[in-house]
Structure formats: C-alpha cells, structure tokens
Write an enzyme that holds these catalytic residues in place. Structure first.
Site, PDB file in Angstrom:
ATOM      1  N   ASP A 160       0.815  -1.218   0.000  1.00  0.00           N
ATOM      2  CA  ASP A 160       0.000   0.000   0.000  1.00  0.00           C
ATOM      3  C   ASP A 160       0.848   1.268   0.000  1.00  0.00           C
ATOM      4  O   ASP A 160       0.636   2.166   0.835  1.00  0.00           O
ATOM      5  CB  ASP A 160      -0.936   0.007   1.235  1.00  0.00           C
ATOM      6  CG  ASP A 160      -1.783  -1.250   1.332  1.00  0.00           C
ATOM      7  OD1 ASP A 160      -2.265  -1.704   0.281  1.00  0.00           O
ATOM      8  OD2 ASP A 160      -1.969  -1.765   2.450  1.00  0.00           O
ATOM      9  N   GLU A 188     -11.200   0.748  -3.959  1.00  0.00           N
ATOM     10  CA  GLU A 188     -10.454   1.203  -2.769  1.00  0.00           C
ATOM     11  C   GLU A 188      -9.232   1.991  -3.211  1.00  0.00           C
ATOM     12  O   GLU A 188      -9.063   2.264  -4.405  1.00  0.00           O
ATOM     13  CB  GLU A 188     -10.061  -0.003  -1.901  1.00  0.00           C
ATOM     14  CG  GLU A 188      -9.233  -1.042  -2.631  1.00  0.00           C
ATOM     15  CD  GLU A 188      -9.123  -2.379  -1.901  1.00  0.00           C
ATOM     16  OE1 GLU A 188      -9.901  -2.637  -0.973  1.00  0.00           O
ATOM     17  OE2 GLU A 188      -8.264  -3.176  -2.292  1.00  0.00           O
TER      18      GLU A 188
HETATM   19  C1  6LW Z   1      -5.674  -2.121   1.827  1.00  0.00           C
HETATM   20  C2  6LW Z   1      -6.381  -2.199   0.554  1.00  0.00           C
HETATM   21  C3  6LW Z   1      -5.568  -3.231  -0.020  1.00  0.00           C
HETATM   22  O1  6LW Z   1      -6.198  -1.276   2.782  1.00  0.00           O
HETATM   23  O2  6LW Z   1      -5.302  -4.132   0.927  1.00  0.00           O
HETATM   24  O3  6LW Z   1      -4.215  -3.815  -1.765  1.00  0.00           O
HETATM   25  C4  6LW Z   1      -5.684  -3.567   2.148  1.00  0.00           C
HETATM   26  N1  6LW Z   1      -5.102  -3.132  -1.191  1.00  0.00           N
HETATM   27  O4  6LW Z   1      -6.364  -1.066  -0.210  1.00  0.00           O
HETATM   28  C5  6LW Z   1      -4.726  -3.923   3.211  1.00  0.00           C
HETATM   29  O5  6LW Z   1      -3.413  -3.701   2.777  1.00  0.00           O
END
Ligand code: 6LW
Length: 521
Positions: free
Chosen positions: A33, A188
């Site tokens: 991240d 996300e």
């Molecule tokens: C993070 C989300 C993700 O918050 O995994 O790869 C989660 N993306 O965006 C935890 O790292």
C-alpha cells in the site's frame, strides 16, 4: 586533441550518469500500500504495517528508486493501540501528503477507532497524536487545494468525498459518493490529483490478489460527476500480456510528479515463488507514467511493469551500502526492527557486552498479545540469516531462538530449549494452523552459545546450527508454501524474528543474541 578530450569527458559523464534502468521492487519485502509525496526534490513514502509496532514505515528518496527508511509515523501507544489485534488487523493503507509546511499521514486502525490522521513539520521527528475522522471505509487519502482539505475513503464500497479540518478532524461537508469504479470488486485506494484543470480520481479494484487493477476517472469539479477513462485499467497483470510475469497482483497505487515534470507511479504487487505461492508479502514497485497535456495517464507504456525496468530515470543517487551484520552494540536498533503489537520495553535490552538481551515471558507467539519478539522483514527470496543464541537462567521448557514468522498461527521456529537436569536442547518446531509439530530435537552436550542459520530459497527454508560459529549442520528443511499468503491468508509477509518465551511466570530466563546476519540476493 581538445575534441578527443571533450569526447572522452562526455563519454565518461554519460557512463557515470547513464540513467536508463532500475530494478523492481524498489522496496522489497512486506511493504504494501505505498503512498508517496514530494517536497522540492525529496520524496517521502509510507506503507501499511498491520499488527506490527511501530507503525507505518516512513522512507526517503531523492530518485524514487533508492529508498532509506527514516523511521515510522506511529511510534507511541497514544497513536497506535494494537491491544488484541488479530493478524492483519491494525494499520491498513496509509496516505502521505504535504501542504503548506506540514506533512500529513492518514490511515485506518481497523482494530481501534477507524480512520485518523497524524501530522508533523519534521517527518523524521515525532508525529502528532491521532486526529480521528468520521468518514468510514478504509484507505483514506487527503487532497489539499486553496487552504481546503478533502478526504476520500470507501465506505459501503463506494469512494466518498468530504471536506475536513485536518487539525481537528471535524467534517465540514456531508460525505458524497463520487465513484464506484468500473465494476470491479473492492473499489479502494482512492487518491485525487489535479492536472490541466481536471480532477483525477485514481482507485484500485479487484482486491489485493491476481485480479488487482488500477483505474482512473476525471471531472472538472472535485465532487464530480466523474467519468472513467475509456482505456481503464491503467495498470493490471491479470491479462494475457502479463500471464508469465514474475510480478503479479499489481494495484494500490499513488502518483507523484518529480521536479523535472516527469510523472511516476508507486504500487504494490507480489512475486509468486513456489508455484503460485508468495511469501514476501506485497512489495513496493515503481513505474514511469506518460501523462500528456489533457490526456489520461499511461503507465509504463502498456499498463504492466517488470523486474528489470529499462526506462530513463531521475538522476540516481548512489545506494548506501546495506549492512549485513548487526552487532547489537549501538544501544538502539535500526528502524527495520519491529515488535508484535505494543511491546513491553522492559523485556528488551542492549547490553554493554554488545548483545541483544530478551527476557522470556509466558506470552507465546500464538497469543494475540505482545510476546518478547523483535523482527525484520525477509526481503529476498534467496537469503541467509544467522544469529548466535545463549539462553540463561531458564526453567524447564523456556526457550529462545529465531522464527520464520508469517503470523501467530503460521511460523517455523529454531530454538534452544531448557530441559530438566540443567540440560538444553535444540528444537526445530513448526506451527501451521492447528498443527503444532516438533520436527527435531537435538540434546546439547554443554550449555553455551549456539549459532542458528536459516537459508531461504523459492521452495524451502533450511535450518542449521553450529556450536563453533562455523561448521553449520543441517537440522531440517520445510516447504515455503505452507507459510505463504495463499496458505495462511492475510495481508502481511514473512518476518525473521528473534524471540524468547517461558512457561513459568516467575522464570528469570533471558537470552543474549550476539549478532544478526542477513544476506539476500
Ligand atoms: C488495503 C487495501 C488493499 O487497505 O489491501 O491492496 C488492504 N489493497 O487497499 C490492506 O493492505
């Protein structure tokens, strides 16, 4: 003659400053991240940290390729409460931004009160106490413009935007749904950027696995309506053109413009090493971005990345030589060392003889608590780690040693264990879910210093010991894949940990580690 000298100088300058390639990942090992910001010609990058303390590793670079860890953003209990935090709970994805002399790091503690930010004027110094935020979801990010601060995150699987006061956390406008992506699962990792009078909203979809991808939308107004890029996704390895790529799961990205006007993306991805199993966690990768005026950004030409990147780079700063041996005589460990949950500092000591002394407690690696445990990341698929262990004042069953640790229910441990009648033994132990297995026990003829070595390759961890510091004898080897993320679940990667545990609350057992060697290739 003058021309020849000039040509010679030019060739040499060309040679010294040739900036046509770099290696991915730029931050190897469990560093997921990534988020990056620039202040003049300095770049700062943060990654998530889950159940480990301190939280949110903070890196600095001049060229986006060579990164030095300068600390952590969350170093105090008041900032990071990890009480009973399960594996892969705690700190999720952070974002780092800089505005008007202040650094901000916003993230989620999924095991506490959710989204919060901390701020600092000197990123190497102490960061503020948490400023808690109302808007829910994960992966919060900030965007600053004209003295206003906007927050985006993803409650109810949709990117929401609101304006906040970053110093108090007060939400100044209602949360507004602005985009839910192109139909992929888990929209996300949102970030907002402004370019050519467009607001760009970049997100990730597909979840942090093989179907991961980065998509982007834009609008003339910060709160939308946002229109998706017809060429989405701008980065993914799910398609046939990346089927054989040793890098998979590319996603969760952030963009930064360098001082020279070039644009770059940092993202996470993983490297399957044993079949489709990966162990090092999700790592930080770098890609160039072509971003013409009024156009959509294009990542590394075709939306894929590689280990060997043959692209023009920023002027590269020479790499500081990595230290392979840690002697434990400096009093303070480097920022690569972390604890499990909130540590009890009285159980960790560096002695005047230059050893790391860990006090054994009745908290075990399997407990959702803070055992006496200190660890650094496995950063290379092929590596050798060794240490020297001396267990002292121990009661029966007290033990100390080294662990290949994915989480509290998945680890391989090589320890010295106290036996009855003043005897000690070397024990190789595997914990895999509900399987708790002693693979080998070797009685020691005399008490003293023991050296342990772990070698890692794609498919195996090989465990060895020595009593004279040199002639290592193999004790056993175990498949890597049983500790992989695919097997164990979760968001973290392998840590190499030094630890001590006791079976008796009144035990005074302690262990001295004389050094720790880590050599990766
Ligand atoms: C993070 C989300 C993700 O918050 O995994 O790869 C989660 N993306 O965006 C935890 O790292």
């Amino acid at each position: 003659m003058r021309n020849i000298i000039l040509l010679f100088i030019a060739l040499n300058i060309g040679y010294i400053y040739a900036q046509e390639s770099y290696q991915n990942p730029v931050i190897p090992g469990f560093h997921p991240d990534p988020s990056v910001c620039r202040v003049d010609d300095d770049f700062y990058l943060v990654t998530s940290s889950f159940e480990y303390f301190p939280g949110v590793p903070l890196f600095h670079s001049k060229d986006l390729i060579h990164w030095t860890q300068i600390g952590h953003c969350l170093t105090r209990f008041s900032q990071l409460k990890l009480t009973n935090c399960p594996p892969s709970g705690g700190i999720y994805a952070p974002t780092i931004r800089y505005d008007n002399g202040v650094f901000y790091m916003v993230t989620t503690n999924v095991s506490d009160k959710g989204n919060f930010l901390v701020h600092a004027t000197d990123p190497k110094g102490e960061w503020s106490d948490p400023v808690w935020l109302n808007q829910g979801g994960i992966d919060p990010s900030l965007y600053f413009e004209d003295g206003k601060c906007y927050l985006v995150s993803n409650p109810e699987n949709c990117i929401n935007l609101c304006q906040i006061n970053p110093m108090t956390g007060e939400q100044l406008t209602p949360s507004k749904k602005i985009w839910n992506g192109t139909g992929g699962r888990y929209p996300e990792a949102p970030h907002i950027y402004k370019k050519d009078h467009w607001y760009y909203l970049m997100i990730s979809e597909g979840g942090t696995e093989y179907g991961h991808k980065v998509t982007i939308a834009r609008s003339r107004h910060i709160d939308g309506p946002y229109t998706g890029n017809p060429a989405n996704p701008i980065l993914t390895h799910i398609n046939a053109n990346a089927q054989l790529n040793p890098i998979q799961g590319t996603g969760h990205a952030d963009l930064v413009e360098a001082k020279d006007g070039s644009w770059w993306m940092v993202c996470l991805a993983f490297r399957p090493q044993s079949g489709s199993h990966h162990l090092l966690g999700r790592e930080t990768f770098l890609a160039p971005v072509r971003w013409d005026k009024n156009a959509w950004p294009v990542v590394n030409g075709d939306g894929t990345i590689s280990l060997q990147m043959n692209v023009p780079t920023l002027p590269q700063s020479p790499e500081t030589k990595k230290i392979t041996r840690i002697e434990f005589n400096k009093g303070k460990l480097g920022p690569e060392w972390v604890y499990l949950r909130n540590p009890k500092p009285e159980n960790y000591l560096t002695t005047s003889e230059g050893t790391l002394r860990l006090k054994a407690t009745p908290i075990h690696l399997k407990d959702l608590d803070s055992p006496t445990f200190i660890a650094r990341r496995q950063e290379h698929i092929f590596f050798t780690a060794s240490t020297s262990v001396k267990l002292q004042d121990a009661f029966v069953n007290d033990k100390a040693g080294i662990t290949v640790f994915m989480n509290n229910h998945s680890h391989y441990d090589l320890v010295v264990e106290q036996k009855p009648d003043e005897e000690q033994a070397i024990v190789l132990h595997y914990r895999l879910g509900s399987l708790d297995h002693i693979e080998k026990e070797i009685p020691l003829t005399e008490k003293g210093e023991i050296q342990f070595q772990i070698r890692g390759d794609k498919d195996f961890y090989t465990f060895s010991y020595a009593t004279n510091g040199k002639a290592f004898q193999e004790i056993g080897k175990m498949n890597t894949r049983y500790l992989s993320s695919e097997t164990t679940g979760g968001f973290t990667g392998i840590m190499l940990g030094l630890f001590a545990t006791s079976e008796t609350a009144s035990s005074n057992a302690y262990v001295d580690f004389d050094y720790f060697d880590y050599l990766g290739k």
